[in-house]
Design an enzyme around this catalytic site. Structure first.
Site, short mmCIF file in Angstrom:
data_model
loop_
_atom_site.label_atom_id
_atom_site.label_comp_id
_atom_site.label_asym_id
_atom_site.label_seq_id
_atom_site.Cartn_x
_atom_site.Cartn_y
_atom_site.Cartn_z
N GLU A 109 0.83 -1.21 0.00
CA GLU A 109 0.00 0.00 0.00
C GLU A 109 0.87 1.26 0.00
OE1 GLU A 109 -2.86 -0.49 3.18
OE2 GLU A 109 -3.90 -2.06 2.06
N GLU A 136 -1.62 -9.96 -6.02
CA GLU A 136 -1.61 -10.73 -7.28
C GLU A 136 -0.79 -10.04 -8.36
OE1 GLU A 136 -4.15 -9.91 -5.36
OE2 GLU A 136 -5.77 -11.39 -5.43
N CYS A 185 -9.61 -8.96 -7.10
CA CYS A 185 -10.38 -7.79 -7.53
C CYS A 185 -10.43 -7.76 -9.07
CB CYS A 185 -9.74 -6.51 -6.99
SG CYS A 185 -8.28 -5.97 -7.90
N1 THU Z 1 -6.03 -6.70 -2.08
C1 THU Z 1 -5.18 -7.60 -2.66
O1 THU Z 1 -3.96 -7.53 -2.51
N2 THU Z 1 -5.72 -8.60 -3.40
C2 THU Z 1 -7.06 -8.82 -3.56
O2 THU Z 1 -7.43 -9.77 -4.23
C3 THU Z 1 -8.02 -7.92 -2.93
C4 THU Z 1 -7.46 -6.75 -2.23
C5 THU Z 1 -5.45 -5.66 -1.23
C6 THU Z 1 -5.53 -4.25 -1.77
C7 THU Z 1 -5.44 -3.45 -0.48
O3 THU Z 1 -4.07 -3.29 -0.12
C8 THU Z 1 -6.10 -4.34 0.55
O4 THU Z 1 -6.10 -5.65 0.00
C9 THU Z 1 -7.53 -3.92 0.90
O5 THU Z 1 -8.28 -3.76 -0.23
#
Ligand code: THU
Length: 137
Positions: free
Chosen positions: A40, A51, A88
């Protein structure tokens, strides 16, 4: 084994804003494994999902080697990790392109730290009617 590893690598996520740590581990056709975690940023949209961190690393470390399976798990101080999460929309698009690029389906193994495990035979199942390179080339 891949699920166990995905659960463990959630510890390497950098998620100080969402506190939602995601881990993804791939097994490649050459039997190597590669890991990725979400990273992040204080400027929120700059953050990258586990991913896509993973796919970028695979492409660089093992170019042209197909991905057989990817296990995805998560951990959080704030919510229970007792069911699978699924990638996502942006990651679905990226996973689909990787399958196309290597001409091999990627099996997705989705789980929390405990509970049910979902297996999806190919990432393309998660993105029907997708936009692909066929429109551009
Ligand atoms: N996130 C992922 O890394 N992969 C996913 O499949 C869904 C969401 C992360 C993005 C963000 O850092 C946190 O999870 C919350 O959305």
């Amino acid at each position: 084994a891949l699920v166990a590893e995905a659960r463990l690598v959630t510890a390497y996520a950098y998620a100080p804003y969402s506190h939602f740590n995601v881990g993804a581990v791939a097994r490649l056709a050459n039997d190597k494994t590669v890991s990725g975690t979400n990273q992040e940023n204080a400027s929120y949209p700059v953050g990258i999902c586990a991913e896509r961190v993973l796919l970028g690393s695979i492409a660089t470390l093992h170019p042209h080697v197909p991905v057989t399976s990817i296990a995805i798990s998560y951990n959080s101080e704030e919510v229970k990790s007792d069911h699978p999460i699924s990638p996502c929309g942006m990651c679905r698009q990226a996973l689909l392109e990787y399958e196309t690029r290597t001409s091999k389906p990627i099996r997705l193994i989705l789980s929390g730290q405990e509970g049910k495990v979902f297996i999806v035979k190919t990432a393309s199942f998660l993105l029907p009617f997708a936009f692909t390179k066929d429109e551009l080339i």
